[in-house]
Design a protein around this motif. Sequence first.
Motif, PDB file in Angstrom:
ATOM      1  N   ILE A 188      24.218  -8.039  26.927  1.00 47.27           N
ATOM      2  CA  ILE A 188      25.481  -8.289  27.630  1.00 47.27           C
ATOM      3  C   ILE A 188      26.614  -7.560  26.912  1.00 47.27           C
ATOM      4  O   ILE A 188      26.909  -7.827  25.744  1.00 47.27           O
ATOM      5  CB  ILE A 188      25.804  -9.797  27.691  1.00 47.27           C
ATOM      6  CG1 ILE A 188      24.763 -10.539  28.521  1.00 47.27           C
ATOM      7  CG2 ILE A 188      27.213 -10.016  28.266  1.00 47.27           C
ATOM      8  CD1 ILE A 188      24.730 -10.158  29.983  1.00 47.27           C
ATOM      9  N   SER A 190      30.454  -7.147  26.586  1.00 46.04           N
ATOM     10  CA  SER A 190      31.574  -8.045  26.865  1.00 46.04           C
ATOM     11  C   SER A 190      32.900  -7.326  27.060  1.00 46.04           C
ATOM     12  O   SER A 190      33.931  -7.977  27.249  1.00 46.04           O
ATOM     13  CB  SER A 190      31.722  -9.059  25.721  1.00 46.04           C
ATOM     14  OG  SER A 190      30.541  -9.800  25.554  1.00 46.04           O
ATOM     15  N   GLU A 213      24.234  -5.103  30.673  1.00 44.44           N
ATOM     16  CA  GLU A 213      25.013  -5.537  31.827  1.00 44.44           C
ATOM     17  C   GLU A 213      26.422  -5.887  31.366  1.00 44.44           C
ATOM     18  O   GLU A 213      26.622  -6.396  30.267  1.00 44.44           O
ATOM     19  CB  GLU A 213      24.375  -6.772  32.474  1.00 44.44           C
ATOM     20  CG  GLU A 213      22.977  -6.543  33.023  1.00 44.44           C
ATOM     21  CD  GLU A 213      22.979  -5.829  34.350  1.00 44.44           C
ATOM     22  OE1 GLU A 213      24.062  -5.721  34.969  1.00 44.44           O
ATOM     23  OE2 GLU A 213      21.896  -5.378  34.780  1.00 44.44           O
ATOM     24  N   ASN A 214      27.397  -5.610  32.227  1.00 43.61           N
ATOM     25  CA  ASN A 214      28.792  -5.849  31.886  1.00 43.61           C
ATOM     26  C   ASN A 214      29.274  -7.190  32.431  1.00 43.61           C
ATOM     27  O   ASN A 214      29.264  -7.427  33.635  1.00 43.61           O
ATOM     28  CB  ASN A 214      29.655  -4.717  32.458  1.00 43.61           C
ATOM     29  CG  ASN A 214      31.125  -4.800  32.056  1.00 43.61           C
ATOM     30  OD1 ASN A 214      32.001  -4.429  32.810  1.00 43.61           O
ATOM     31  ND2 ASN A 214      31.398  -5.268  30.850  1.00 43.61           N
ATOM     32  N   VAL A 215      29.670  -8.092  31.525  1.00 41.99           N
ATOM     33  CA  VAL A 215      30.327  -9.342  31.899  1.00 41.99           C
ATOM     34  C   VAL A 215      31.570  -9.434  31.017  1.00 41.99           C
ATOM     35  O   VAL A 215      31.492  -9.800  29.833  1.00 41.99           O
ATOM     36  CB  VAL A 215      29.417 -10.573  31.696  1.00 41.99           C
ATOM     37  CG1 VAL A 215      30.131 -11.832  32.186  1.00 41.99           C
ATOM     38  CG2 VAL A 215      28.090 -10.394  32.418  1.00 41.99           C
ATOM     39  N   HIS A 220      37.056 -15.124  32.306  1.00 40.30           N
ATOM     40  CA  HIS A 220      36.491 -16.470  32.405  1.00 40.30           C
ATOM     41  C   HIS A 220      37.526 -17.591  32.414  1.00 40.30           C
ATOM     42  O   HIS A 220      37.158 -18.764  32.423  1.00 40.30           O
ATOM     43  CB  HIS A 220      35.520 -16.711  31.246  1.00 40.30           C
ATOM     44  CG  HIS A 220      34.436 -15.687  31.152  1.00 40.30           C
ATOM     45  ND1 HIS A 220      33.564 -15.431  32.182  1.00 40.30           N
ATOM     46  CD2 HIS A 220      34.090 -14.847  30.145  1.00 40.30           C
ATOM     47  CE1 HIS A 220      32.715 -14.483  31.814  1.00 40.30           C
ATOM     48  NE2 HIS A 220      33.020 -14.108  30.599  1.00 40.30           N
ATOM     49  N   ALA A 237      29.405 -15.582  37.046  1.00 34.38           N
ATOM     50  CA  ALA A 237      29.701 -14.336  36.346  1.00 34.38           C
ATOM     51  C   ALA A 237      28.491 -13.798  35.589  1.00 34.38           C
ATOM     52  O   ALA A 237      28.338 -12.578  35.434  1.00 34.38           O
ATOM     53  CB  ALA A 237      30.866 -14.555  35.378  1.00 34.38           C
ATOM     54  N   PHE A 238      27.624 -14.693  35.126  1.00 31.87           N
ATOM     55  CA  PHE A 238      26.488 -14.274  34.308  1.00 31.87           C
ATOM     56  C   PHE A 238      25.169 -14.176  35.083  1.00 31.87           C
ATOM     57  O   PHE A 238      24.221 -13.559  34.599  1.00 31.87           O
ATOM     58  CB  PHE A 238      26.290 -15.257  33.156  1.00 31.87           C
ATOM     59  CG  PHE A 238      27.311 -15.146  32.059  1.00 31.87           C
ATOM     60  CD1 PHE A 238      27.225 -14.143  31.102  1.00 31.87           C
ATOM     61  CD2 PHE A 238      28.359 -16.054  31.970  1.00 31.87           C
ATOM     62  CE1 PHE A 238      28.154 -14.040  30.082  1.00 31.87           C
ATOM     63  CE2 PHE A 238      29.301 -15.963  30.953  1.00 31.87           C
ATOM     64  CZ  PHE A 238      29.193 -14.946  30.007  1.00 31.87           C
ATOM     65  N   SER A 241      23.068 -10.870  35.725  1.00 30.97           N
ATOM     66  CA  SER A 241      22.466 -10.253  34.540  1.00 30.97           C
ATOM     67  C   SER A 241      21.186 -10.946  34.081  1.00 30.97           C
ATOM     68  O   SER A 241      20.508 -10.457  33.174  1.00 30.97           O
ATOM     69  CB  SER A 241      23.463 -10.295  33.382  1.00 30.97           C
ATOM     70  OG  SER A 241      23.686 -11.640  32.965  1.00 30.97           O
ATOM     71  N   THR A 252      24.645 -10.411  22.887  1.00 29.38           N
ATOM     72  CA  THR A 252      25.970 -10.017  23.349  1.00 29.38           C
ATOM     73  C   THR A 252      26.577  -9.020  22.359  1.00 29.38           C
ATOM     74  O   THR A 252      26.331  -9.095  21.155  1.00 29.38           O
ATOM     75  CB  THR A 252      26.903 -11.232  23.484  1.00 29.38           C
ATOM     76  OG1 THR A 252      27.092 -11.845  22.206  1.00 29.38           O
ATOM     77  CG2 THR A 252      26.328 -12.263  24.449  1.00 29.38           C
ATOM     78  N   SER A 263      31.593 -14.608  24.641  1.00 29.19           N
ATOM     79  CA  SER A 263      30.528 -14.583  25.647  1.00 29.19           C
ATOM     80  C   SER A 263      29.359 -15.462  25.218  1.00 29.19           C
ATOM     81  O   SER A 263      28.791 -16.210  26.032  1.00 29.19           O
ATOM     82  CB  SER A 263      30.052 -13.148  25.864  1.00 29.19           C
ATOM     83  OG  SER A 263      31.102 -12.323  26.326  1.00 29.19           O
TER      84      SER A 263
END
Length: 298
Positions: A188, A190, A213-215, A220, A237-238, A241, A252, A263
């Motif tokens: 992830i 962040s 993956e971009n979160v 948040h 949001a997660f 992913s 992360t 995250s």
Amino acid sequence: MNDIPLIVTTDWLAERMGDPDLRIADATVFMNFPEIGGPPKVESGRASYEQGHIPGAVYADLLGELSAADANLPFTVPSRDVFVDKMTQLGIGDGTYTVIYDQNALVGESVAASYWASRLAWQLRYEGFDHIAILEGGLQKWQAEGRRLSAEKTSYPMASFTGQRRTEMLATKEDVQRAIEDENTILINSLSPDEFRGNRPDDPRSGHIPSSENVYFGSHADEQTKTLFDDDQLRAAFEKSQALDPDKKVITYCGGGIAATWSALLLNKLGQPNVAVYDGSMNEWASDPSCPIVKSET
């Protein structure tokens, strides 16, 4: 003391002020982002703390005392002995519980995320201390509600600290290299979508680690009220992913291992216990020409 939430409200803290087992820590560091790009200027939050802090708070110096002084990278974990010694001096340890806050101190950008507080909380859990909570909204929310600040210096009796280091909570560059090809490990990123895509003409090594993956860590909570979104919105949001799959391991990362801890905290809150933070993050990864970086338009 065993049922402390990972994140507590200002009301929760206010109701417990004066509890002899309570410790409060201000973990603020300021990051000032230049208007024309380039690395941020990082400054201690101690002077701001001395001007006004939540009553009973001590200052935990992530910049000067709680990062490895001899490391090639900023904000990497110090030795256990150094960290534990500082915590015991601050009075944080066995028989106490600690609420950590910061000032949402990302100067030049509007982000509601207590990532400096989560960094200190992550380091404490990494060293084996669990009785910790993050104050939702930090000092900004506390002040916005008209609650009192203090300029008085705070100290607590020296504590003992007997927890054991949890090495599984920290990911190395080698762990991340293996994770790229491991379908059971989720990476992830962040950072902001622009940073993830590599939209940094001043930095040829901007972008993201392959398969990640971009979160975005700043998506948040409500930027105005500093209130965290509810669990359903956080979960959404997660979910894409697969980071919430309990059979997966999650790593992360961000620019320097700070936002990544926010995250990680939220993933823990949503029920994912198997989360590690890549402490070196892009500071380390981008500095090694052998480590691949992906740029993307979407």
